[in-house]
Design a protein around this motif. Structure first.
Motif, PDB file in Angstrom:
ATOM      1  N   HIS A 232       0.798  -1.222   0.000  1.00 45.61           N
ATOM      2  CA  HIS A 232       0.000   0.000   0.000  1.00 45.61           C
ATOM      3  C   HIS A 232       0.835   1.278   0.000  1.00 45.61           C
ATOM      4  O   HIS A 232       0.610   2.170  -0.818  1.00 45.61           O
ATOM      5  CB  HIS A 232      -0.959  -0.028   1.198  1.00 45.61           C
TER       6      HIS A 232
ATOM      7  N   TYR B 299      -3.813  -3.442  11.804  1.00 49.35           N
ATOM      8  CA  TYR B 299      -5.041  -3.165  11.065  1.00 49.35           C
ATOM      9  C   TYR B 299      -6.071  -2.370  11.877  1.00 49.35           C
ATOM     10  O   TYR B 299      -7.150  -2.085  11.378  1.00 49.35           O
ATOM     11  CB  TYR B 299      -5.704  -4.485  10.646  1.00 49.35           C
TER      12      TYR B 299
ATOM     13  N   GLN C 165      -7.249  -2.264   3.527  1.00 49.26           N
ATOM     14  CA  GLN C 165      -8.179  -3.292   3.974  1.00 49.26           C
ATOM     15  C   GLN C 165      -9.208  -3.716   2.932  1.00 49.26           C
ATOM     16  O   GLN C 165      -9.465  -3.002   1.969  1.00 49.26           O
ATOM     17  CB  GLN C 165      -8.911  -2.795   5.213  1.00 49.26           C
ATOM     18  N   THR C 166      -9.794  -4.881   3.195  1.00 44.03           N
ATOM     19  CA  THR C 166     -10.841  -5.422   2.341  1.00 44.03           C
ATOM     20  C   THR C 166     -12.215  -5.017   2.872  1.00 44.03           C
ATOM     21  O   THR C 166     -12.353  -4.589   4.020  1.00 44.03           O
ATOM     22  CB  THR C 166     -10.768  -6.957   2.295  1.00 44.03           C
TER      23      THR C 166
ATOM     24  N   GLU D 276      -4.896  -8.839  -3.016  1.00 45.52           N
ATOM     25  CA  GLU D 276      -3.700  -9.518  -2.512  1.00 45.52           C
ATOM     26  C   GLU D 276      -4.112 -10.931  -2.102  1.00 45.52           C
ATOM     27  O   GLU D 276      -4.632 -11.129  -1.004  1.00 45.52           O
ATOM     28  CB  GLU D 276      -3.126  -8.791  -1.291  1.00 45.52           C
TER      29      GLU D 276
ATOM     30  N   ASN E 163      -1.540 -12.950   5.185  1.00 43.13           N
ATOM     31  CA  ASN E 163      -1.918 -11.906   4.234  1.00 43.13           C
ATOM     32  C   ASN E 163      -0.724 -11.509   3.388  1.00 43.13           C
ATOM     33  O   ASN E 163       0.398 -11.401   3.880  1.00 43.13           O
ATOM     34  CB  ASN E 163      -2.451 -10.679   4.967  1.00 43.13           C
TER      35      ASN E 163
ATOM     36  N   ASN F   3       0.336  -8.717   2.122  1.00 42.48           N
ATOM     37  CA  ASN F   3       1.161  -7.551   2.457  1.00 42.48           C
ATOM     38  C   ASN F   3       2.248  -7.926   3.453  1.00 42.48           C
ATOM     39  O   ASN F   3       3.388  -7.461   3.352  1.00 42.48           O
ATOM     40  CB  ASN F   3       0.299  -6.400   2.983  1.00 42.48           C
TER      41      ASN F   3
ATOM     42  N   TYR G  75     -11.784 -10.417  -2.137  1.00 45.14           N
ATOM     43  CA  TYR G  75     -11.166  -9.579  -1.107  1.00 45.14           C
ATOM     44  C   TYR G  75     -10.333  -8.450  -1.728  1.00 45.14           C
ATOM     45  O   TYR G  75      -9.107  -8.446  -1.671  1.00 45.14           O
ATOM     46  CB  TYR G  75     -10.323 -10.438  -0.178  1.00 45.14           C
TER      47      TYR G  75
ATOM     48  N   ASN H  17      -8.803  -4.746  -1.963  1.00 41.14           N
ATOM     49  CA  ASN H  17      -8.324  -3.728  -1.020  1.00 41.14           C
ATOM     50  C   ASN H  17      -8.853  -2.351  -1.442  1.00 41.14           C
ATOM     51  O   ASN H  17      -8.700  -1.959  -2.606  1.00 41.14           O
ATOM     52  CB  ASN H  17      -6.802  -3.711  -0.988  1.00 41.14           C
TER      53      ASN H  17
END
Length: 268
Positions: free
Chosen positions: A42, A68, A86-87, A111, A199, A201, A224, A226
Motif C-alpha cells: 500500500h 489493522y 483493507q478489504t 492480494e 496476508n 502484504n 477480497y 483492497n
C-alpha cells in the motif's frame, strides 16, 4: 506621525501579516492529504503515484502502520484523512464491532492470501495434528479457513461464509491444531508452525513470494479487494477523489503489475 498613530498602524500591519500567515497555513493544510497505509504494497503504491498527485496540487503525507486497527480508529477520530490497507469484509466487521461508520471510496487491488510453511513442501506432507496459524480477527480468520477448505484440509458448516470461525469446522481429517495470532506476527513465527495462512502484504514485507512460496493461494476470483477508505464527511473531498482516480489510473496499474509480478493484482 504621533507615537500613538504609529503604534496603531504597526499593530494593524502585524494583524494583517498574521492573518495572511494563518490563511497560507490553512491553504497548505487543505492541499495535504494524510493517508494511513501498511508498508507493502500500500505505501509503495502511494509513493509511486505521489508525483502524479503533486502535479494536481495534492501532497500525500503517508503514515505507515503495521497493524489493522489504528489506521481505522485514527481515520474515524479525524486524526488522519483516509486509509488504504483493507478489504470490504474486514471494514464491515470493524464498523460493526467498533461502532464506526467508515466507507469505501474505490477498490484498488487484490492480494491473494496464501498458506506457507518452512517444514513441508506440499499440503499432503502435513503431519497428523499439525500446527496451523491463522489471523486472529474475524474477517481474515474466516478468509483463512475458506482457503484451507479449498485445499481440502477442512470443511465448514457453511462453505461460503466469509466470517466462519473455528467452531464452524465440521471435518478436520488431519486433526489440525489451530493457533489464532495477530496477522502481522505470522511471518515471524512461521518456523514454529507447520503451516500459516498469511496476508500478502505481510508476506511481501517478509521477502517471501506468494507465487513461488505459497503452498495454497487464492485465485484471481478472490472477492477480497483492497479499498481506499474514508469517512462519510470527507469521501467526496476533491483531494480524496483525486487520490481515488490516481490509485485506479494506468500509472498505478503499470506499477502494480511490474513491481509485484502477480502477487498483487489490479482490481480495476
Amino acid at each position: 506621525m504621533s507615537a500613538i498613530r504609529r503604534t496603531v498602524i504597526l499593530a494593524a500591519a502585524a494583524l494583517a501579516l498574521a492573518a495572511c500567515g494563518e490563511q497560507a497555513a490553512q491553504t497548505g493544510a487543505a492541499d495535504t492529504l494524510v493517508v494511513a497505509a501498511t508498508p507493502v504494497p500500500h505505501a509503495e503504491i502511494l509513493e509511486a503515484i505521489g508525483p502524479m498527485l503533486a502535479e494536481q496540487g495534492v501532497k500525500l503525507d503517508v503514515r505507515v502502520f503495521n497493524d489493522y486497527v489504528q489506521p481505522n480508529l485514527q481515520v474515524a477520530q479525524k486524526q488522519l484523512d483516509v486509509n488504504f490497507f483493507q478489504t470490504a469484509p474486514y471494514l464491515d466487521e470493524f464498523n460493526k464491532a467498533r461502532g464506526t461508520n467508515l466507507v469505501r471510496v474505490v477498490g484498488v487491488h487484490i492480494e491473494p492470501i496464501g498458506a506457507y510453511s518452512k517444514k513441508v513442501k506440499t499440503l499432503a506432507d502435513l503431519p497428523q495434528g499439525a500446527s496451523v496459524g491463522i489471523p486472529n480477527e474475524p474477517s481474515n480468520g474466516g478468509r483463512a479457513l475458506l482457503l484451507l477448505q479449498k485445499g481440502g484440509l477442512i470443511t465448514l458448516k457453511d462453505p461460503a461464509n466469509p466470517l466462519s470461525t473455528l467452531n464452524d469446522i465440521v471435518t478436520n481429517p488431519k486433526g489440525l491444531k489451530f493457533r489464532e495470532l495477530e496477522a502481522a506476527t505470522l511471518p515471524r513465527v512461521l518456523g514454529e508452525l507447520d503451516l500459516a495462512v498469511i496476508n500478502t502484504n505481510y508476506v511481501l514485507d517478509a521477502k517471501l513470494s506468494p507465487t513461488k512460496d505459497a503452498l495454497l493461494l487464492e485465485d484471481s476470483k478472490s472477492p477480497y479487494v483492497n479499498f481506499l477508505v474514508a469517512r462519510p464527511d470527507n469521501k467526496n473531498d476533491p483531494r480524496v477523489q483525486k487520490l481515488a482516480a490516481a490509485l485506479t489510473s494506468p500509472t498505478a496499474r503499470a506499477f502494480i503489475e511490474k513491481t509485484y509480478g502477480g502477487a498483487v493484482q489490479p482490481a480495476f
